[in-house]
Design a protein around this motif. Structure first.
Motif, PDB file in Angstrom:
ATOM      1  N   ILE A   1       0.830  -1.206   0.000  1.00 14.63           N
ATOM      2  CA  ILE A   1       0.000   0.000   0.000  1.00 14.63           C
ATOM      3  C   ILE A   1       0.865   1.258   0.000  1.00 14.63           C
ATOM      4  CG2 ILE A   1      -1.648   1.351   1.371  1.00 14.63           C
ATOM      5  CD1 ILE A   1      -2.885  -1.404   2.197  1.00 14.63           C
ATOM      6  N   VAL A   2       1.918   1.275   0.798  1.00 18.02           N
ATOM      7  CA  VAL A   2       2.796   2.452   0.860  1.00 18.02           C
ATOM      8  C   VAL A   2       3.475   2.693  -0.492  1.00 18.02           C
ATOM      9  CG1 VAL A   2       4.940   3.332   1.874  1.00 18.02           C
ATOM     10  CG2 VAL A   2       3.137   2.459   3.346  1.00 18.02           C
ATOM     11  N   VAL A   3       3.859   1.627  -1.181  1.00 21.35           N
ATOM     12  CA  VAL A   3       4.487   1.787  -2.500  1.00 21.35           C
ATOM     13  C   VAL A   3       3.532   2.490  -3.462  1.00 21.35           C
ATOM     14  CG1 VAL A   3       5.264   0.530  -4.560  1.00 21.35           C
ATOM     15  CG2 VAL A   3       6.101  -0.127  -2.295  1.00 21.35           C
ATOM     16  N   ILE A   4       2.287   2.109  -3.439  1.00 22.18           N
ATOM     17  CA  ILE A   4       1.322   2.654  -4.400  1.00 22.18           C
ATOM     18  C   ILE A   4       0.730   3.979  -3.930  1.00 22.18           C
ATOM     19  CG2 ILE A   4      -0.817   2.206  -5.671  1.00 22.18           C
ATOM     20  CD1 ILE A   4       1.546   0.342  -6.448  1.00 22.18           C
ATOM     21  N   GLU A   5       0.339   4.065  -2.677  1.00 22.30           N
ATOM     22  CA  GLU A   5      -0.362   5.248  -2.161  1.00 22.30           C
ATOM     23  C   GLU A   5       0.568   6.297  -1.574  1.00 22.30           C
ATOM     24  OE1 GLU A   5      -3.746   5.912  -2.076  1.00 22.30           O
ATOM     25  OE2 GLU A   5      -4.298   4.032  -3.048  1.00 22.30           O
TER      26      GLU A   5
ATOM     27  N   VAL B   1       2.987   7.552   1.813  1.00 18.79           N
ATOM     28  CA  VAL B   1       2.742   7.644   3.257  1.00 18.79           C
ATOM     29  C   VAL B   1       1.703   8.732   3.496  1.00 18.79           C
ATOM     30  CG1 VAL B   1       3.808   8.113   5.499  1.00 18.79           C
ATOM     31  CG2 VAL B   1       5.107   6.919   3.730  1.00 18.79           C
ATOM     32  N   PRO B   2       0.631   8.395   4.218  1.00 20.25           N
ATOM     33  CA  PRO B   2      -0.406   9.400   4.453  1.00 20.25           C
ATOM     34  C   PRO B   2       0.109  10.555   5.308  1.00 20.25           C
ATOM     35  CG  PRO B   2      -0.872   7.414   5.703  1.00 20.25           C
ATOM     36  CD  PRO B   2       0.339   7.130   4.856  1.00 20.25           C
ATOM     37  N   GLN B   3      -0.331  11.729   4.974  1.00 19.92           N
ATOM     38  CA  GLN B   3       0.042  12.926   5.728  1.00 19.92           C
ATOM     39  C   GLN B   3      -1.144  13.357   6.584  1.00 19.92           C
ATOM     40  OE1 GLN B   3       3.171  14.274   5.490  1.00 19.92           O
ATOM     41  NE2 GLN B   3       3.601  12.532   4.178  1.00 19.92           N
ATOM     42  N   ASP B   4      -0.876  13.618   7.836  1.00 22.30           N
ATOM     43  CA  ASP B   4      -1.927  14.091   8.744  1.00 22.30           C
ATOM     44  C   ASP B   4      -1.762  15.590   8.944  1.00 22.30           C
ATOM     45  OD1 ASP B   4      -2.998  11.553   9.135  1.00 22.30           O
ATOM     46  OD2 ASP B   4      -1.549  11.107  10.717  1.00 22.30           O
TER      47      ASP B   4
ATOM     48  N   TRP C   1      -9.300   9.641  15.250  1.00 22.88           N
ATOM     49  CA  TRP C   1      -8.593   9.369  13.989  1.00 22.88           C
ATOM     50  C   TRP C   1      -7.243   8.704  14.245  1.00 22.88           C
ATOM     51  CZ3 TRP C   1     -12.809   9.278  12.159  1.00 22.88           C
ATOM     52  CH2 TRP C   1     -13.617  10.338  11.772  1.00 22.88           C
ATOM     53  N   ALA C   2      -6.566   9.097  15.302  1.00 23.81           N
ATOM     54  CA  ALA C   2      -5.280   8.470  15.649  1.00 23.81           C
ATOM     55  C   ALA C   2      -5.479   6.995  15.989  1.00 23.81           C
ATOM     56  CB  ALA C   2      -4.631   9.211  16.812  1.00 23.81           C
ATOM     57  N   ALA C   3      -6.541   6.677  16.722  1.00 20.38           N
ATOM     58  CA  ALA C   3      -6.823   5.279  17.066  1.00 20.38           C
ATOM     59  C   ALA C   3      -7.165   4.476  15.809  1.00 20.38           C
ATOM     60  CB  ALA C   3      -7.966   5.208  18.071  1.00 20.38           C
ATOM     61  N   LEU C   4      -7.932   5.075  14.904  1.00 15.88           N
ATOM     62  CA  LEU C   4      -8.258   4.393  13.644  1.00 15.88           C
ATOM     63  C   LEU C   4      -6.993   4.093  12.844  1.00 15.88           C
ATOM     64  CD1 LEU C   4     -11.444   6.271  12.420  1.00 15.88           C
ATOM     65  CD2 LEU C   4     -11.254   3.838  12.939  1.00 15.88           C
ATOM     66  N   ARG C   5      -6.119   5.083  12.713  1.00 18.62           N
ATOM     67  CA  ARG C   5      -4.868   4.891  11.964  1.00 18.62           C
ATOM     68  C   ARG C   5      -4.013   3.804  12.613  1.00 18.62           C
ATOM     69  NH1 ARG C   5      -5.300  10.384  11.789  1.00 18.62           N
ATOM     70  NH2 ARG C   5      -3.801  10.658  13.471  1.00 18.62           N
TER      71      ARG C   5
END
Length: 130
Positions: free
Chosen positions: A79-83, A85-88, A103-107
């Protein structure tokens, strides 16, 4: 978590490689088995190869194979290769401030699940306890 079609295809292609017998797997076989448009798949495989998750070989006996054992490649890595790293960058103010913890718990849970499941789990058909 929303994943693009490209990421879904990458995960399916990686699972197909994990389930394949040893040796190169032709892109056409992956495309047919996973119903991924061939041109789209070629770009995804190139991206996975550049990231070091798969290897490739050209020629009549060519194809793709995993660069590491399937039990050492997690869904999170693909997922990281394609998407990326998500930025918060979202800020919460006033009454919405508690949402930051939600949101932190979900992540954290997403990360736990995606790093706990490997391509070997997919290929073997048995997921770990999530």
């Amino acid at each position: 978590m929303r994943l693009s079609a490209r990421t879904h295809y990458a995960l399916r292609a990686a699972a197909e490689l994990a389930a394949a017998p040893p040796g190169p797997v032709p892109a056409e076989r992956i495309s047919t088995a996973q119903r991924i448009p061939r041109r789209f798949l070629d770009n995804i495989l190139l991206q996975l190869r550049r990231a070091g998750l798969i290897h490739s070989q050209r020629g009549p006996d060519g194809g793709y194979w995993l660069a590491r054992p399937a039990d050492q490649i997690t869904l999170a890595e693909v997922i990281v290769v394609i998407e990326g790293v998500p930025q918060d960058n979202e800020a919460f103010f006033g009454a919405s401030e508690p949402l930051e913890k939600v949101w932190a718990a979900l992540r954290e849970n997403e990360t736990r699940v995606l790093t706990g499941v490997t391509l070997a789990h997919l290929a073997g058909g048995s997921l770990p306890t999530l």
